[in-house]
Enzyme design. Structure first.
Site, PDB file in Angstrom:
ATOM      1  N   THR A 110       0.823  -1.220   0.000  1.00 39.90           N
ATOM      2  CA  THR A 110       0.000   0.000   0.000  1.00 39.90           C
ATOM      3  C   THR A 110       0.852   1.263   0.000  1.00 39.90           C
ATOM      4  O   THR A 110       0.346   2.358  -0.255  1.00 39.90           O
ATOM      5  CB  THR A 110      -0.883   0.033   1.256  1.00 39.90           C
ATOM      6  OG1 THR A 110      -0.013   0.083   2.398  1.00 39.90           O
ATOM      7  CG2 THR A 110      -1.780  -1.190   1.346  1.00 39.90           C
ATOM      8  N   ASP A 202      17.366   2.043  -3.130  1.00 37.53           N
ATOM      9  CA  ASP A 202      16.858   1.978  -1.760  1.00 37.53           C
ATOM     10  C   ASP A 202      17.939   2.517  -0.813  1.00 37.53           C
ATOM     11  O   ASP A 202      19.007   1.913  -0.645  1.00 37.53           O
ATOM     12  CB  ASP A 202      16.508   0.534  -1.403  1.00 37.53           C
ATOM     13  CG  ASP A 202      15.822   0.451  -0.045  1.00 37.53           C
ATOM     14  OD1 ASP A 202      14.655   0.035   0.009  1.00 37.53           O
ATOM     15  OD2 ASP A 202      16.457   0.840   0.964  1.00 37.53           O
ATOM     16  N   ASP A 205      19.052   0.136   2.065  1.00 36.75           N
ATOM     17  CA  ASP A 205      19.857  -1.002   1.586  1.00 36.75           C
ATOM     18  C   ASP A 205      21.262  -0.558   1.185  1.00 36.75           C
ATOM     19  O   ASP A 205      22.242  -1.237   1.467  1.00 36.75           O
ATOM     20  CB  ASP A 205      19.162  -1.672   0.385  1.00 36.75           C
ATOM     21  CG  ASP A 205      18.024  -2.577   0.818  1.00 36.75           C
ATOM     22  OD1 ASP A 205      17.961  -2.930   2.014  1.00 36.75           O
ATOM     23  OD2 ASP A 205      17.189  -2.911  -0.031  1.00 36.75           O
TER      24      ASP A 205
END
Ligand code: URA
Length: 211
Positions: A110, A202, A205
């Site tokens: 979501t 990311d 990451d």
């Protein structure tokens, strides 16, 4: 209310360091180091108007009136986990700042922000708070973090990000027109997965070498 102001910190040093961070071949070690350095440079700009008070001091030659920061210590509020990368550099510059950690993750389906941790100084409502969230993508996490801090009574809020998408800025503007933003760059757009393009991937990451 008017839209929250956005300041792009486009100093050549920031632009250079950001380009190296974006490069997919940059190592975790270098990425982390540069995130910290840019954290200091963004913090320098975001604190440009901090209040000062006069203080009497003695130099080796004479007495003089100097200036020191006035009022309560700043609070830096990093959103876990990637906010920690910029936090280090901000604490290098303002070592006495307090820290309010906010644990929020983006639900991968979501993209809605879910809170799992909040630990702040007791008197946070009386302090100026700088929220730290490296990637202003959908802005769901930054919006939720600022909402949470407003619930805790904070009135004086700023947001420091490394990269912003126009969609994220618009969403954040709508939710918090009273919270100015500092960013190293505004990128083109978000992709279908909520990633900033061209971006840097990311941030968590790349910061912690988890991919
Ligand atoms: N979070 C990231 O780490 N990168 C993006 O591009 C968007 C959100």
């Amino acid at each position: 209310m008017s839209k929250s102001k956005v300041t792009v910190v486009d100093h050549p040093l920031v632009r250079h360091k950001l380009t190296v961070m974006r490069d997919v071949s940059t190592s975790t070690k270098t990425f982390r180091h540069l995130m910290r350095e840019i954290g200091s440079l963004l913090c320098y700009e975001a604190t440009r108007d901090l209040a000062l008070e006069p203080v009497e001091i003695e130099t080796p030659l004479t007495r003089m009136q100097g200036e020191k920061l006035a009022g309560k210590k700043l609070v830096f509020s990093p959103i876990l986990r990637s906010g920690m990368g910029l936090l280090e550099g901000m604490l290098d510059l303002v070592p006495s700042a307090r820290v309010a950690h906010i644990g929020l993750y983006r639900d991968p389906k979501t993209l809605v922000a879910v809170e799992y941790y909040f630990k702040a100084p007791e008197d946070i409502a009386d302090r100026q708070v700088i929220v730290i969230d490296p990637m202003l993508a959908t802005a769901n996490t930054a919006v939720a973090a600022v909402e949470r801090l407003k619930e805790a009574g904070v009135k004086d809020l700023r947001l420091v990000v490394l990269l912003a998408a126009p969609e994220g800025i618009a969403h954040f503007h709508d939710a918090h027109p009273d919270c100015p933003i500092w960013t190293a760059a505004i990128d083109e757009r978000l992709n279908d997965h909520g990633y900033i393009v061209p971006g840097l991937g990311d941030a968590g990451d790349r910061l912690y070498g988890t991919r």
